[in-house]
Design a protein around this motif. Structure first.
Motif, PDB file in Angstrom:
ATOM      1  N   ALA A 137       0.832  -1.211   0.000  1.00 42.00           N
ATOM      2  CA  ALA A 137       0.000   0.000   0.000  1.00 42.00           C
ATOM      3  C   ALA A 137       0.862   1.255   0.000  1.00 42.00           C
ATOM      4  O   ALA A 137       0.602   2.199  -0.748  1.00 42.00           O
ATOM      5  CB  ALA A 137      -0.936  -0.012   1.198  1.00 42.00           C
ATOM      6  N   ILE A 138       1.936   1.261   0.815  1.00 40.72           N
ATOM      7  CA  ILE A 138       2.745   2.489   0.841  1.00 40.72           C
ATOM      8  C   ILE A 138       3.573   2.633  -0.444  1.00 40.72           C
ATOM      9  O   ILE A 138       3.889   3.739  -0.865  1.00 40.72           O
ATOM     10  CB  ILE A 138       3.634   2.624   2.109  1.00 40.72           C
ATOM     11  CG1 ILE A 138       4.594   1.465   2.251  1.00 40.72           C
ATOM     12  CG2 ILE A 138       2.797   2.827   3.348  1.00 40.72           C
ATOM     13  CD1 ILE A 138       5.584   1.667   3.394  1.00 40.72           C
ATOM     14  N   THR A 139       3.872   1.505  -1.092  1.00 39.10           N
ATOM     15  CA  THR A 139       4.551   1.595  -2.390  1.00 39.10           C
ATOM     16  C   THR A 139       3.643   2.272  -3.406  1.00 39.10           C
ATOM     17  O   THR A 139       4.050   3.185  -4.134  1.00 39.10           O
ATOM     18  CB  THR A 139       4.914   0.175  -2.904  1.00 39.10           C
ATOM     19  OG1 THR A 139       5.677  -0.469  -1.908  1.00 39.10           O
ATOM     20  CG2 THR A 139       5.691   0.236  -4.198  1.00 39.10           C
ATOM     21  N   ILE A 140       2.393   1.820  -3.424  1.00 38.33           N
ATOM     22  CA  ILE A 140       1.429   2.417  -4.359  1.00 38.33           C
ATOM     23  C   ILE A 140       1.214   3.889  -4.015  1.00 38.33           C
ATOM     24  O   ILE A 140       1.179   4.748  -4.894  1.00 38.33           O
ATOM     25  CB  ILE A 140       0.112   1.615  -4.328  1.00 38.33           C
ATOM     26  CG1 ILE A 140       0.354   0.280  -5.038  1.00 38.33           C
ATOM     27  CG2 ILE A 140      -1.018   2.371  -5.007  1.00 38.33           C
ATOM     28  CD1 ILE A 140      -0.769  -0.691  -4.981  1.00 38.33           C
ATOM     29  N   SER A 141       1.146   4.174  -2.728  1.00 41.40           N
ATOM     30  CA  SER A 141       0.994   5.564  -2.291  1.00 41.40           C
ATOM     31  C   SER A 141       2.156   6.413  -2.815  1.00 41.40           C
ATOM     32  O   SER A 141       1.965   7.535  -3.297  1.00 41.40           O
ATOM     33  CB  SER A 141       0.945   5.600  -0.764  1.00 41.40           C
ATOM     34  OG  SER A 141       1.265   6.869  -0.298  1.00 41.40           O
ATOM     35  N   ALA A 142       3.374   5.831  -2.745  1.00 39.15           N
ATOM     36  CA  ALA A 142       4.547   6.586  -3.206  1.00 39.15           C
ATOM     37  C   ALA A 142       4.501   6.812  -4.713  1.00 39.15           C
ATOM     38  O   ALA A 142       4.873   7.880  -5.198  1.00 39.15           O
ATOM     39  CB  ALA A 142       5.818   5.834  -2.836  1.00 39.15           C
ATOM     40  N   VAL A 143       4.028   5.798  -5.464  1.00 42.57           N
ATOM     41  CA  VAL A 143       3.958   5.976  -6.922  1.00 42.57           C
ATOM     42  C   VAL A 143       2.958   7.078  -7.257  1.00 42.57           C
ATOM     43  O   VAL A 143       3.231   7.949  -8.089  1.00 42.57           O
ATOM     44  CB  VAL A 143       3.591   4.656  -7.636  1.00 42.57           C
ATOM     45  CG1 VAL A 143       3.453   4.892  -9.132  1.00 42.57           C
ATOM     46  CG2 VAL A 143       4.655   3.611  -7.384  1.00 42.57           C
ATOM     47  N   SER A 165       5.491  11.239   1.668  1.00 48.34           N
ATOM     48  CA  SER A 165       5.084   9.885   1.307  1.00 48.34           C
ATOM     49  C   SER A 165       6.231   9.165   0.592  1.00 48.34           C
ATOM     50  O   SER A 165       6.497   7.988   0.843  1.00 48.34           O
ATOM     51  CB  SER A 165       3.848   9.961   0.414  1.00 48.34           C
ATOM     52  OG  SER A 165       3.709   8.808  -0.349  1.00 48.34           O
ATOM     53  N   MET A 166       6.929   9.895  -0.276  1.00 48.41           N
ATOM     54  CA  MET A 166       8.037   9.273  -1.013  1.00 48.41           C
ATOM     55  C   MET A 166       9.221   8.998  -0.093  1.00 48.41           C
ATOM     56  O   MET A 166       9.924   8.011  -0.257  1.00 48.41           O
ATOM     57  CB  MET A 166       8.443  10.162  -2.179  1.00 48.41           C
ATOM     58  CG  MET A 166       7.301  10.227  -3.180  1.00 48.41           C
ATOM     59  SD  MET A 166       7.776  10.933  -4.718  1.00 48.41           S
ATOM     60  CE  MET A 166       8.910   9.735  -5.302  1.00 48.41           C
ATOM     61  N   MET A 212      -5.840   9.292  -4.056  1.00 50.64           N
ATOM     62  CA  MET A 212      -5.433   7.887  -4.196  1.00 50.64           C
ATOM     63  C   MET A 212      -4.219   7.613  -3.311  1.00 50.64           C
ATOM     64  O   MET A 212      -4.142   6.578  -2.655  1.00 50.64           O
ATOM     65  CB  MET A 212      -5.096   7.589  -5.648  1.00 50.64           C
ATOM     66  CG  MET A 212      -6.332   7.355  -6.498  1.00 50.64           C
ATOM     67  SD  MET A 212      -5.863   7.146  -8.220  1.00 50.64           S
ATOM     68  CE  MET A 212      -7.194   6.110  -8.805  1.00 50.64           C
ATOM     69  N   SER A 213      -3.274   8.536  -3.332  1.00 51.48           N
ATOM     70  CA  SER A 213      -2.062   8.371  -2.534  1.00 51.48           C
ATOM     71  C   SER A 213      -2.423   8.343  -1.052  1.00 51.48           C
ATOM     72  O   SER A 213      -1.934   7.511  -0.289  1.00 51.48           O
ATOM     73  CB  SER A 213      -1.094   9.521  -2.830  1.00 51.48           C
ATOM     74  OG  SER A 213       0.021   9.418  -2.008  1.00 51.48           O
ATOM     75  N   PHE A 214      -3.331   9.235  -0.641  1.00 52.62           N
ATOM     76  CA  PHE A 214      -3.705   9.322   0.766  1.00 52.62           C
ATOM     77  C   PHE A 214      -4.428   8.049   1.212  1.00 52.62           C
ATOM     78  O   PHE A 214      -4.127   7.490   2.269  1.00 52.62           O
ATOM     79  CB  PHE A 214      -4.593  10.556   0.984  1.00 52.62           C
ATOM     80  CG  PHE A 214      -5.060  10.710   2.402  1.00 52.62           C
ATOM     81  CD1 PHE A 214      -4.154  11.025   3.415  1.00 52.62           C
ATOM     82  CD2 PHE A 214      -6.395  10.513   2.739  1.00 52.62           C
ATOM     83  CE1 PHE A 214      -4.574  11.155   4.728  1.00 52.62           C
ATOM     84  CE2 PHE A 214      -6.814  10.636   4.052  1.00 52.62           C
ATOM     85  CZ  PHE A 214      -5.912  10.960   5.045  1.00 52.62           C
ATOM     86  N   THR A 215      -5.368   7.575   0.376  1.00 51.48           N
ATOM     87  CA  THR A 215      -6.107   6.350   0.728  1.00 51.48           C
ATOM     88  C   THR A 215      -5.137   5.181   0.894  1.00 51.48           C
ATOM     89  O   THR A 215      -5.232   4.416   1.855  1.00 51.48           O
ATOM     90  CB  THR A 215      -7.142   6.008  -0.375  1.00 51.48           C
ATOM     91  OG1 THR A 215      -7.875   7.192  -0.660  1.00 51.48           O
ATOM     92  CG2 THR A 215      -8.069   4.905   0.036  1.00 51.48           C
ATOM     93  N   ALA A 216      -4.190   5.063  -0.054  1.00 53.40           N
ATOM     94  CA  ALA A 216      -3.208   3.977   0.025  1.00 53.40           C
ATOM     95  C   ALA A 216      -2.365   4.128   1.288  1.00 53.40           C
ATOM     96  O   ALA A 216      -2.042   3.138   1.961  1.00 53.40           O
ATOM     97  CB  ALA A 216      -2.328   3.970  -1.217  1.00 53.40           C
TER      98      ALA A 216
END
Lengths: 274, 424
Positions: free
Chosen positions: A142-148, A249-250, A181-185
């Motif tokens: 999830a945090i990987t997707i958030s970072a992308v 996030s990154m 999207m980033s926040f939800t992830a």
């Protein structure tokens, strides 16, 4: 069954590459053919990878976390599954090219170096461990997707600010969607990491003789957790928005990757099973 | 091929002439029966702000379109100003090619303009209602609509904003997800600013605020676009609640400084602020763009979007020309099939295929020595069934005019399903 495992290890990187290629072609050239090939390829890749992880767990009687290469494949699998869920849920397919790069790279490295570990510590056969590990890795996915999404946000933010209206501007969803999207992830990742840490802290001292609070991975995970906790607080309490929160996030993601790879490879501790 | 087009468009005549020959739908409906009765078998009159064109199947040979354009000019009482040199005439397959180019948007003044298609559909529908279309015009226009659909779905000819006001509204949609929760402030009553506000309103904008030095003008605008008027000197006080600023004021100095914007951002919790500065000289200090979450764009940036999109649209033209060329080939094939000989041949082939299939299916029920007889018998039946229609079809071409023959052949082709490609 061993043949099937070998086959998946060979085919998965190619399948990921084909999927990324199709997503890239649809993103950069707007090809209609590529657009319609995206969903079937993604579902094939995600299903085959999930099947591979399940078969491997059954055949070797332990979850695939005994080496850094098994872990990489597991993370790749969780990322692709979480992304597939997001794509089916939101119907937004424009970001797939960027997100699927990560599982491709992870699986490629995993497929090249992975080998069967002969001696399996008994702890790895525990079912509570499965819960601890799956929540941790889903959290990492999830945090990987958030970072992308954070990365895509920063790219689009830069392009809009500097009046560069190329393919990124044209094809990506708007800044608010990317931020949401980033926040939800991130929220998903944070909750799952919290579960993983709590389960680990309660259960591991009883299950492991060599448990130590000075374990580098434990430190690393708590540091990541703290960064995300600060980020979520900054957003909710101080009202941080947009660019700053995406950079944070990154940063959290970079630390997570450091914890998974570098700490696993070069530092000892009870989290190392090989 | 007896199809022609006579018309004026943005390439052949200036706006002063085009506007004189603009026909409303009710005028078109009045005009069509007159045109048909005087000159044509079939006729469709298309009229938009950029073109007025008559597509027709002529009854007698017209060496040029003079009587037709004179009739149109007379109807609009503009015989004095409109001349032959304003018109262009195409014939045969070139007419089809021209119509397909118009329908797909590559002949529009604004490349890829989407409005033209609905106007063409309206014109065609008016012609159908007036019973001035027949087999050729129906096929021609339906193919043109098919070309337009292919151009929209297979290429990106209609994508991206190609006007400054539309580009500004599009940019707002790239920053904010839901404009219905946003507030925009229009400062000044310049034309581009008004158009931008209009485009934002059409994207379901939440609240529109307007400020102008002359309050009355702002009130007039509000009456037209909706929203609320605020005093020009109270702009700063409103800014913390505003997400989009469109500024087009004539002023020698900046009306919003970077310092003002910085203060506003603090008050609005650093939420994104989109500023469109259309004023020349610029209304907002350009250095405000370095502030986090402030997106400041001036007229040059918006022009850049428009240029970029126009370049992208131009790159689509060869793809559309290819689609047009494919559809022209199909159209030509269909047109050629309306001749008697190929139709008779196809009809014979179709009946023969049915006969052979049925004979093959049931021949094993008969004794070997009877099989040849069955072949002969079924052939005789088919020949006898086809004899009368064939003779009538052949004779019809000498007894009827070219267009009537084509209509008869078209009906036969339709009834017996000889045309595989049909457009709804």
């Amino acid at each position: 069954m061993h043949f099937l495992i070998g086959f998946c290890e060979l085919v998965l990187p190619f399948l990921y590459f084909a999927t990324i290629w199709v997503y890239g072609k649809a993103f950069f050239s707007g090809s209609k053919g590529a657009e319609s090939a995206k969903a079937p390829l993604l579902l094939t890749t995600a299903s085959l990878h999930a099947g591979y992880v399940i078969i491997r767990t059954i055949v070797f009687s332990h979850p695939p976390i005994t080496s850094v290469f098994e872990i990489l494949s597991l993370i790749a699998c969780t990322i692709v599954l979480v992304y597939t869920y997001i794509e089916l849920r939101t119907g937004n397919t424009a970001t797939g090219y960027f997100i699927l790069m990560l599982p491709f790279f992870f699986q490629l490295v995993s497929s090249i170096f992975i080998k069967e570990v002969r001696e399996i510590p008994p702890i790895l056969r525990s079912s509570l461990l499965g819960f601890h590990v799956s929540s941790a890795f889903l959290g990492y996915a999830a945090i990987t997707i958030s970072a992308v999404y954070g990365f895509l946000y920063l790219m689009l933010y830069h392009d809009i600010k500097s009046s560069q209206f190329g393919v990124i501007y044209k094809r990506l969803p708007n800044l608010e969607i990317l931020e949401r999207m980033s926040f939800t992830a991130t929220v998903f990742g944070f909750v799952l990491l919290t579960i993983a840490i709590v389960v680990g802290l309660i259960w591991l001292p009883r299950a492991l003789e060599n448990f130590s609070y000075a374990d580098p991975k434990l430190f690393g995970t708590i540091a990541i957790w703290l960064i995300y906790a600060i980020g979520l607080m900054a957003k909710k309490v101080i009202g941080w928005q947009g660019k700053r929160i995406m950079v944070l996030s990154m940063f959290g993601f970079a630390l997570a990757m450091f914890s998974i790879t570098i700490i696993n490879m070069f530092f000892g501790g009870f989290h190392k099973f090989y | 091929m007896n199809i022609h087009c006579l018309g004026i468009n943005h390439r052949t005549a200036p706006i002063e002439i085009r506007e004189k020959l603009w026909f409303s739908i009710s005028e078109i409906q009045t005009m069509l029966p007159t045109l048909r009765d005087k000159y044509f078998h079939e006729v469709v009159l298309v009229s938009t702000c950029n073109r007025t064109e008559v597509y027709y199947v002529q009854r007698h040979e017209l060496t040029n379109g003079k009587p037709v354009w004179r009739l149109l000019a007379k109807h609009k009482q503009s015989e004095e100003t409109v001349g032959e040199h304003h018109f262009c005439l195409t014939s045969g397959i070139e007419t089809a090619q021209h119509l397909f180019a118009v329908a797909s948007g590559i002949d529009s003044m604004v490349l890829g303009d989407v409005q033209i298609l609905s106007q063409m559909k309206e014109a065609f529908s008016a012609a159908q209602d007036s019973h001035t279309t027949g087999i050729l015009m129906n096929r021609l226009f339906n193919t043109a609509f098919h070309v337009a659909k292919r151009a929209r779905t297979e290429t990106e000819i209609g994508e991206g904003a190609v006007s400054i006001s539309y580009a500004a509204a599009e940019l707002a949609s790239k920053i904010f997800e839901d404009l219905s929760k946003r507030t925009a402030l229009l400062i000044g009553a310049g034309e581009t600013g008004k158009l931008t506000a209009k485009h934002l309103a059409s994207r379901n904008l939440g609240t529109m605020l307007m400020a102008n030095r002359t309050r009355q003008r702002a009130e007039e605008l509000v009456a037209h676009l909706g929203g609320r008027v605020i005093d020009f000197d109270k702009i700063l006080a409103e800014l913390p609640h505003v997400d989009i600023i469109i500024s087009s004021v004539e002023a020698n100095a900046h009306i919003l400084s970077a310092h003002d914007i910085r203060q506003v951002m603090k008050l609005r919790g650093n939420k994104p602020l989109f500023i469109i500065d259309i004023g020349v000289p610029r209304n907002v200090d350009p250095s405000a763009n370095i502030i986090d979450n402030v997106f400041l764009h001036d007229i040059d940036a918006l022009n850049h979007i428009v240029d970029h999109n126009l370049t992208s649209r131009r790159a689509q033209v060869p793809k559309i020309e290819k689609i047009i060329s494919e559809e022209l080939q199909h159209f030509q094939l269909w047109y050629d099939s309306l001749e008697v000989t190929p139709t008779i041949q196809q009809l014979r082939d179709q009946f023969e295929a049915i006969r052979q299939a049925e004979v093959e299916k049931h021949l094993h029920h008969f004794a070997t020595d009877k099989r040849e007889e069955i072949e002969m018998l079924t052939k005789r039946i088919v020949n006898k069934i086809l004899h009368a229609p064939m003779v009538n079809l052949k004779n019809g071409t000498t007894e009827h005019t070219d267009e009537e023959s084509r209509t008869r052949i078209s009906v036969i082709r339709h009834i017996f399903g000889l045309d595989k490609r049909t457009h709804q």
